[in-house]
Write a protein that holds these residues in place. Structure first.
Motif, short mmCIF file in Angstrom:
data_model
loop_
_atom_site.label_atom_id
_atom_site.label_comp_id
_atom_site.label_asym_id
_atom_site.label_seq_id
_atom_site.Cartn_x
_atom_site.Cartn_y
_atom_site.Cartn_z
N GLY A 187 72.90 96.92 -21.10
CA GLY A 187 72.26 95.71 -20.91
C GLY A 187 72.86 94.64 -21.72
N PHE A 188 72.30 93.68 -21.84
CA PHE A 188 72.81 92.54 -22.72
C PHE A 188 72.87 92.51 -24.13
N VAL A 189 71.68 92.80 -24.66
CA VAL A 189 71.67 92.71 -25.94
C VAL A 189 72.51 93.57 -26.68
N GLY A 190 73.37 92.81 -27.57
CA GLY A 190 74.80 93.58 -28.13
C GLY A 190 75.79 93.57 -27.20
N GLY A 191 75.79 92.71 -26.24
CA GLY A 191 76.87 92.40 -25.42
C GLY A 191 77.36 91.01 -25.78
N PHE B 271 83.42 79.00 -26.59
CA PHE B 271 82.13 79.76 -27.30
C PHE B 271 81.99 81.23 -26.84
N ARG B 272 81.92 81.99 -27.97
CA ARG B 272 81.26 83.56 -27.63
C ARG B 272 80.07 83.56 -27.96
N PHE B 273 79.12 84.16 -27.09
CA PHE B 273 77.64 84.18 -27.06
C PHE B 273 77.34 85.69 -27.61
N GLU B 274 76.97 86.03 -28.89
CA GLU B 274 76.72 87.51 -29.20
C GLU B 274 75.14 87.71 -28.64
N VAL B 275 74.60 88.26 -27.75
CA VAL B 275 73.33 88.26 -27.19
C VAL B 275 72.50 89.23 -28.18
N ILE B 276 71.29 88.59 -28.76
CA ILE B 276 70.42 89.43 -29.73
C ILE B 276 69.09 89.63 -28.95
N GLU B 277 68.73 88.73 -27.87
CA GLU B 277 67.41 89.18 -27.12
C GLU B 277 67.55 88.67 -25.72
N GLN B 278 66.76 89.48 -24.95
CA GLN B 278 66.78 89.23 -23.51
C GLN B 278 65.27 89.04 -22.87
N ARG B 279 65.02 88.01 -22.26
CA ARG B 279 63.74 88.14 -21.63
C ARG B 279 63.90 87.48 -20.01
N ALA B 280 63.26 88.22 -19.25
CA ALA B 280 63.21 87.95 -17.87
C ALA B 280 61.99 87.84 -17.15
N VAL B 281 61.75 86.95 -16.34
CA VAL B 281 60.49 87.03 -15.17
C VAL B 281 61.02 87.07 -14.04
N PHE B 282 60.70 87.93 -13.14
CA PHE B 282 60.70 87.88 -11.80
C PHE B 282 59.32 87.87 -10.92
N LYS B 283 58.82 86.59 -10.91
CA LYS B 283 57.53 86.43 -10.31
C LYS B 283 57.96 86.18 -8.74
N LEU B 284 57.44 87.13 -7.94
CA LEU B 284 58.12 87.15 -6.65
C LEU B 284 56.93 87.74 -5.61
N SER B 285 55.45 87.13 -5.98
CA SER B 285 54.28 87.58 -5.26
C SER B 285 53.62 88.83 -5.27
N GLN B 286 54.40 89.63 -6.38
CA GLN B 286 54.00 91.08 -6.59
C GLN B 286 52.20 91.23 -6.51
N ASP B 287 51.50 90.37 -6.83
CA ASP B 287 50.26 90.36 -6.99
C ASP B 287 49.55 90.30 -5.52
N LYS B 288 50.42 90.04 -4.46
CA LYS B 288 49.80 89.92 -3.10
C LYS B 288 50.01 91.20 -2.38
N PRO B 289 49.26 91.35 -1.38
CA PRO B 289 49.54 92.53 -0.36
C PRO B 289 51.01 92.24 0.37
N ARG B 290 51.31 93.39 1.06
CA ARG B 290 52.59 93.49 1.69
C ARG B 290 52.64 92.28 2.67
N GLU B 291 51.52 92.26 3.48
CA GLU B 291 51.72 91.10 4.63
C GLU B 291 51.41 89.99 4.18
N VAL B 292 51.07 89.61 2.96
CA VAL B 292 51.14 88.23 2.38
C VAL B 292 52.66 88.02 2.09
N ARG B 293 53.52 88.98 1.12
CA ARG B 293 54.56 88.80 0.89
C ARG B 293 55.66 88.50 2.05
#
Length: 214
Positions: free
Chosen positions: A55-59, A164-186
């Motif tokens: 993962g990224f945290v610790g990288g 700069f070097r950035f030492e990562v301490i937290e990762q947050r991610a959102v993948f909002k891709l119509s997951q709440d819709k039926p397959r035909e809607v996607r």
């Protein structure tokens, strides 16, 4: 960034690939803006190393900005920095839902990494970061450019940046891709995105590939 439970990243691999394929990040630091607002710079930020668990945290990440940009003078080693990576995104019209009433929305993928910064301004630091950045970005090209003959030019102008070097301490991610819709809607959402040209990256591919994950 708030992580909606139903829009969490489907895997660490997807998070890593978004950062790798969309390295033009926002570097956000505390203060410095008008009225005490944060300061933000757009710049390439690349992966130096991942954490031992993949993962990224610790990288660590690497980036640079122009020396004339005063943001770097506001930073002390260890200060928190937010790195924002934006993936493909696009408007979703209610015409794809085939029912009324309804409301439009926006599909998107984004990753926020919080890190502790170290300013790299010693001998050789700028060349290390710049050449590592070129290596990473050239891997995304169909034919990689050999920078060897241009290294003297790099040496001549590299004093104009601060790295700069950035030492990562937290990762947050959102993948909002119509997951709440039926397959035909996607499928209709993806088709509509392709029909208008996916101007902000191939969100259609993500909707098809990732949007079915719950």
């Amino acid at each position: 960034m708030y992580e909606f439970e139903k829009y969490l990243a489907p895997s660490q691999h997807e998070v890593t690939e978004l950062v790798r394929l969309h390295p033009f990040a926002l570097v956000v630091t505390n203060g410095g803006g008008a009225g005490g607002a944060p300061t933000v710079t757009h710049t390439p930020v690349i992966i130096e190393r991942m954490a031992s668990d993949g993962g990224f945290v610790g990288g660590a990440m690497l980036g640079h900005i122009a020396r004339k940009n005063p943001q770097w003078r506001q930073l002390t080693d260890g200060d928190p920095v937010l790195l924002v990576f934006s993936g493909p995104h696009g408007y979703v019209s209610p015409t794809t839902y085939a029912d009324d009433p309804n409301v439009p929305t926006w599909d998107y993928a984004a990753v926020h990494l919080t890190a502790r910064v170290t300013v790299l301004d010693g001998p050789g630091d700028g060349m290390y970061v710049v050449t590592r950045t070129v290596e990473e970005l050239e891997r995304l090209e169909p034919t990689e450019w050999d920078m060897e003959s241009s290294l003297p030019t790099f040496e001549r102008i590299v004093g104009g940046i601060v790295s700069f070097r950035f030492e990562v301490i937290e990762q947050r991610a959102v993948f909002k891709l119509s997951q709440d819709k039926p397959r035909e809607v996607r499928e209709r959402v993806a088709a509509a995105s392709r029909a208008r040209g996916c101007p902000h990256g191939d969100v259609a591919e993500l909707v098809e590939r990732v949007g079915g994950h719950r």
